[in-house]
Design an enzyme around this catalytic site. Sequence first.
Site, PDB file in Angstrom:
ATOM      1  N   LYS A 139       0.830  -1.213   0.000  1.00 39.99           N
ATOM      2  CA  LYS A 139       0.000   0.000   0.000  1.00 39.99           C
ATOM      3  C   LYS A 139       0.862   1.259   0.000  1.00 39.99           C
ATOM      4  CE  LYS A 139      -1.826   1.694   4.029  1.00 39.99           C
ATOM      5  NZ  LYS A 139      -1.600   3.117   4.258  1.00 39.99           N
ATOM      6  N   CYS A 177      -5.457   8.251   9.199  1.00 41.74           N
ATOM      7  CA  CYS A 177      -5.718   7.564  10.470  1.00 41.74           C
ATOM      8  C   CYS A 177      -5.638   8.520  11.646  1.00 41.74           C
ATOM      9  CB  CYS A 177      -4.674   6.476  10.677  1.00 41.74           C
ATOM     10  SG  CYS A 177      -5.129   4.900   9.987  1.00 41.74           S
TER      11      CYS A 177
HETATM   12  C1  UD1 Z   1       4.232   6.476   6.756  1.00 44.74           C
HETATM   13  C2  UD1 Z   1       3.289   5.347   6.447  1.00 44.74           C
HETATM   14  C3  UD1 Z   1       2.640   4.818   7.729  1.00 44.74           C
HETATM   15  C4  UD1 Z   1       3.714   4.442   8.741  1.00 44.74           C
HETATM   16  C5  UD1 Z   1       4.686   5.590   8.939  1.00 44.74           C
HETATM   17  C6  UD1 Z   1       5.866   5.226   9.836  1.00 44.74           C
HETATM   18  C7  UD1 Z   1       2.458   5.975   4.247  1.00 44.74           C
HETATM   19  C8  UD1 Z   1       1.288   6.361   3.418  1.00 44.74           C
HETATM   20  N1  UD1 Z   1       2.243   5.839   5.551  1.00 44.74           N
HETATM   21  O1  UD1 Z   1       3.460   7.538   7.312  1.00 44.74           O
HETATM   22  O2  UD1 Z   1       1.877   3.665   7.381  1.00 44.74           O
HETATM   23  O3  UD1 Z   1       3.093   4.155   9.978  1.00 44.74           O
HETATM   24  O4  UD1 Z   1       5.222   6.015   7.677  1.00 44.74           O
HETATM   25  O5  UD1 Z   1       6.513   4.107   9.359  1.00 44.74           O
HETATM   26  O6  UD1 Z   1       3.530   5.718   3.729  1.00 44.74           O
HETATM   27  N2  UD1 Z   1       6.428  13.880  11.581  1.00 44.74           N
HETATM   28  C9  UD1 Z   1       6.648  15.185  11.939  1.00 44.74           C
HETATM   29  N3  UD1 Z   1       6.696  16.127  10.946  1.00 44.74           N
HETATM   30  C10 UD1 Z   1       6.562  15.812   9.619  1.00 44.74           C
HETATM   31  C11 UD1 Z   1       6.339  14.457   9.276  1.00 44.74           C
HETATM   32  C12 UD1 Z   1       6.274  13.508  10.276  1.00 44.74           C
HETATM   33  O7  UD1 Z   1       6.782  15.502  13.110  1.00 44.74           O
HETATM   34  O8  UD1 Z   1       6.622  16.709   8.774  1.00 44.74           O
HETATM   35  C13 UD1 Z   1       6.331  12.851  12.644  1.00 44.74           C
HETATM   36  C14 UD1 Z   1       4.954  12.189  12.682  1.00 44.74           C
HETATM   37  O9  UD1 Z   1       4.041  12.952  13.413  1.00 44.74           O
HETATM   38  C15 UD1 Z   1       5.274  10.872  13.340  1.00 44.74           C
HETATM   39  C16 UD1 Z   1       6.683  10.560  12.824  1.00 44.74           C
HETATM   40  O10 UD1 Z   1       7.208  11.786  12.343  1.00 44.74           O
HETATM   41  O11 UD1 Z   1       5.307  11.014  14.729  1.00 44.74           O
HETATM   42  C17 UD1 Z   1       6.702   9.525  11.712  1.00 44.74           C
HETATM   43  O12 UD1 Z   1       5.932   9.976  10.634  1.00 44.74           O
HETATM   44  P1  UD1 Z   1       6.276   9.619   9.121  1.00 44.74           P
HETATM   45  O13 UD1 Z   1       7.482   8.732   9.071  1.00 44.74           O
HETATM   46  O14 UD1 Z   1       6.313  10.887   8.344  1.00 44.74           O
HETATM   47  O15 UD1 Z   1       5.008   8.783   8.710  1.00 44.74           O
HETATM   48  P2  UD1 Z   1       4.075   8.999   7.456  1.00 44.74           P
HETATM   49  O16 UD1 Z   1       4.896   9.291   6.246  1.00 44.74           O
HETATM   50  O17 UD1 Z   1       2.943   9.874   7.806  1.00 44.74           O
END
Ligand code: UD1
Length: 432
Positions: A28, A122
């Site tokens: 996905k 989510c």
């Molecule tokens: C992606 C995955 C999700 C998975 C996650 C971590 C997709 C569509 N989703 O989500 O299934 O659970 O990786 O493996 O690929 N954060 C910040 N600032 C930002 C971006 C992120 O603080 O600009 C924080 C988030 O709040 C979170 C952490 O970083 O606490 C990890 O997030 P991230 O790795 O970005 O996850 P996603 O890309 O949203």
Amino acid sequence: MLKVQPQPVLQISGKASLTGEVQISGAKNSALVIMAGALLCSQSCYLSNVPNLVDIDRLSQVLRALGVKISKKGDNLELNCQDLSQYDAPYEIVSQLRASFFIIGPLLTRLGIARIPLPGGCAIGARPVDLHVRGLKAMGAEVFIEHGIVHAQLKGNHKKLQGARIYLDYPSVGATETLMMAATLAEGETIIENAAQEPEVVDLANFCRAMGAQIKGAGTPTIAITGVERLHAVEYTIIPDRIEAGTFLVAGAITQSEISLYPVIPEHLRAVNAKLRTMGVQIIKEDTQRLRLIPGVLKPTDIETLPYPGFPTDMQAQFMALLSVTQGNSVVTETVFENRLAHVAELNRMGANIRVKGHYALISGVSQLSGAPVMATDLRASAALVLAGLAAEGTTIMQGLHHLDRGYDDLEGKLRKLGANIQRTTLETPLF
Ligand code: UD1
């Protein structure tokens, strides 16, 4: 009188044992970001092994609204982005799908402008986009948020984003992917430090490379991208979904059943397999793409979620279900998302003994769960409740199937093929 809508539910009769081989779908999280990456190219991208999911359909809707032509045949998807013209992503769909934020990088690159409503997805935490935004600013974009919409455009007379050295405070998967995509057509070299190393980041890099992008180091903490003039048409196959595979491994372990999985990339499951082995489960690599699970007497263990290659947060809820029927005490620490323990209350409804303290869950294994009406609270929580239902005595009825359908390609059909007693039906009266 208020008319009550019939509720789709999953009805699971526990205690059936599973047997046979399950077919794992495409990932996905790879498919979603690669669909966004297709915007970088003004010719056709032919993707295969695309899973059949509501999230994929939603992203297709977002892309169509931007002028992309999409045709779908089974697990093949053709995207033609020649007529990409719109830079305003529609709120109604974006608000339901966090992954739609991925289009910001490619849109900026192709059109010099993007307007994306702040994403939904989510309910597992604040999930900000500050790292995406800071990186794009470092590459010369002007980015501001107004009325819930992220506005991004090229600064001054610039026709392209500019290569930059970007250090991510946290190895965010999404931010790494956004910046990698944006850099493929930027002027000069971009270095992303403390980049996410997840297999889906590598899959995106391989896809972009197959279109002619110059990317080195994907899968390590430092990724170097040299911008090129344009990208070309491509045929690309999405990697197997390591989270779906991990979910089936837990299904085997929790029902004490011998099952095999195909196709998988065993290295992507290293942390999950290591935990299962510690817990007394045998995982045998039968060939390069096939794993066989042989169950054993389960032993408790502690788990801490971490960025890849650490234990994936997307497998935390499923392991919580497994640990809840493992005699002894285990501790699960969720470090990636601050709000990802909502399934605990539902597992406790089924007789689990789990206490939450901050981002720790303290699990005292019980000998038996009992089927109950439960509510899925997010995507992976829904999988955890299905797994708990498979192991429980009696019948479990799970509501909130829209979460499950976002991210699992026919989970119940695949479980049924393995011998589970699981049906989708509708309830005239909601359970809660
Ligand atoms: C992606 C995955 C999700 C998975 C996650 C971590 C997709 C569509 N989703 O989500 O299934 O659970 O990786 O493996 O690929 N954060 C910040 N600032 C930002 C971006 C992120 O603080 O600009 C924080 C988030 O709040 C979170 C952490 O970083 O606490 C990890 O997030 P991230 O790795 O970005 O996850 P996603 O890309 O949203």
